[in-house]
Design a protein around this motif. Structure first.
Motif: not given
Lengths: 92, 92, 92, 92, 92, 92, 92, 92, 92, 92
Positions: J29-30, J33, J35-37, J70
């Protein structure tokens, strides 16, 4: 004289959070004292690692050793020290 | 402060004998001066190699650097320096 | 961002003195410019070696690369670059 | 003959303080005996580490091995031994 | 005392055949003398390489150094020496 | 064919004394059998370490592997094997 | 017995094309003979390098050494040899 | 399949400028062709060095080898290749 | 495409015998399946070690990864993979 | 700026399955995120290992450090970061 000091923090992952936090707090306080004493001049993180690169100044290696071992985390740290010689460009 | 200094002599094998001999003679003379100045305290050969281990004392790394580069063979030597801290057993 | 930069100078020993001196002079001048530009922040000698440790600041690795390759000695230097992350103790 | 001996102390961090202190005390006493016997000639700390560099003298590697293994901390130490040859500058 | 000695022969490939042959002949003769003197006890080739592993016996590292440097090929050889301690199983 | 075999004994320090002693006794007995079988020809200690260098002879690497794994300490040993080729000086 | 053999070809870049081609041709011919003799069993290229990994079979390391040194390129090759033991899964 | 490819350019410093420039021009042209063929996907400089990290895609290591050796600079480059496996996060 | 695969088995020494035996049995069975599938082509023991060298064939690194991680011992193994390119001598 | 990031996952083998699964889920999941960022751009597996090679983009090493730490698995990962400089071929 100046030294380049590398540390790797090897505190076990299963250290209880309160112990870890207390160590970190003590580490920060002792580091601050070393800064004020002019011994710790700069500190960087090695990106991605629980590790640092630091620039220290001490009268001799024995004094540096005493400063490093005064850090509460020291016994869990792998430390390497490299002596630095003043470069003629910076002598004046 | 004391330093452990390692040298590997990389003078090319095809160096003319007279050049080599002159360098060796200059090396011995300069080493003798460094001994008399209390900078070179002990010197050993690494058996089987054209290499040495030495114990030096100098005020700081810059002074050590100046002493090492004053050796006529220096430009052909690969040199590594390790700082040594006085051991509490020897403080008194 | 800051980088720790190590250089080993591999200029051949048989380089004519005037060529060597010209390179050194150009090196010092270019280093001075990099200092004034805020790119070269500190420079040390590795004691006993024709080598340096430097603290550089540049916008990104490409800018650092351009700065390093602008040094006249660059083509004879073995260079390694390590990125440094600001330590929380120094953020403010 | 002389040997350069490096030790890294790997005693676990969770060793009870009294055990650790007893080992250190025994270590100091045995080291003192080795000094008096002319086997341990010099000892330095590697700055920043729980490690030492020592100069030993022994009749042969087996005698050195016996001296090193007589140290109470030996079983927790990583030890490396390097033989040193007398340098002609020091033969007389 | 016994030593394990490794050699890598770095004689340049463009060495004239007669020089190479003369060196080899001298090497064999000197090795034979070292065998007869009880200094060279065993010699092996590292398969695939122009390299050897040898078992030597000498009074001390300085005597070993003198034996190794007496080999005509020595100045082209990269040599490493490891001290060996008699194992209790072989003491008697 | 002959092999150079290095072992590092990694038996944990907290092994009970009787277990350790039983292993050592078994180790010595098995080593003696390998000597009598002509497989273990020489054994040395690496000075300062719980480690050995050995000269073994076996028909092939598989036979050597079987000999080494028959040692009771084997599962706690880090073992490295290097093949040795007969040197022409010793062929006759 | 089988060996894993790595080679790095260090033939200088300024070798005349005809010399290089003659060496390559001789290399291929000799390799073919070693295949027919059952000594060279497989050969791979290390991708991106002038280097190979090979599977050889020979009676012993000395026989392997003779096979490898019979290759015309041998004197320009850096060669490392690793002994392989038959795995029980393949004994039958 | 994808590969991570590192190159170090070892072209001698005394290469005439026109030869060097011709090689660089040929290198750029061939690299452009490999990009258009989908073989060279990304290319970075290692900051401070005459070295690159590249992301390549090829049918197999032999095809990658052919692509790399087609670069005019190849014979002066030290190249290492690492295979990369698609990560499940990117399979879809 | 073919890969050279090295494994070091790090299963702890205190693993109960029945667990160890069950893992070994599963390992042999899975290895046999990989042989039948043409993925595992050869397997050798590294003499003296609980380690193997294997020759594998798979469509790509991801398929190889899936094969290796299907071995019951995988999670205790340190594995390194090297891609091999077909040598022109073997293309036909 | 872009970084090449290597990770080795050192999560102990005796971690309970549910803990491990929860960590893996959080990790995925992290990573998604990141990747999306636009921070995590590509990710590969090192074949045969519980390890990855990743291509990251971040404003500076400190931002990269924050992104890496993170990840829920971070405290069990050995991470190394290498800065990448844009290659002139890709500037446009």
């Amino acid at each position: 004289m100046e030294f380049l000091v590398r540390t790797e923090n090897l505190l076990p992952n299963d250290t209880p959070d309160d112990v870890r936090e207390q160590l970190r707090k003590g580490e920060r306080e002792r580091a601050m004292q070393l800064r004020e004493a002019g011994i710790l001049k700069r500190l960087w993180r090695v990106p991605g690692r629980n590790a640092t690169v630091g620039l220290y100044e001490a009268d001799d290696p024995a004094a540096l050793h005493d400063a490093l071992t005064s850090l509460p985390m020291w016994k869990w740290m792998d430390v390497t020290v490299e002596p630095l010689a003043t470069h003629p460009q910076e002598r004046s």
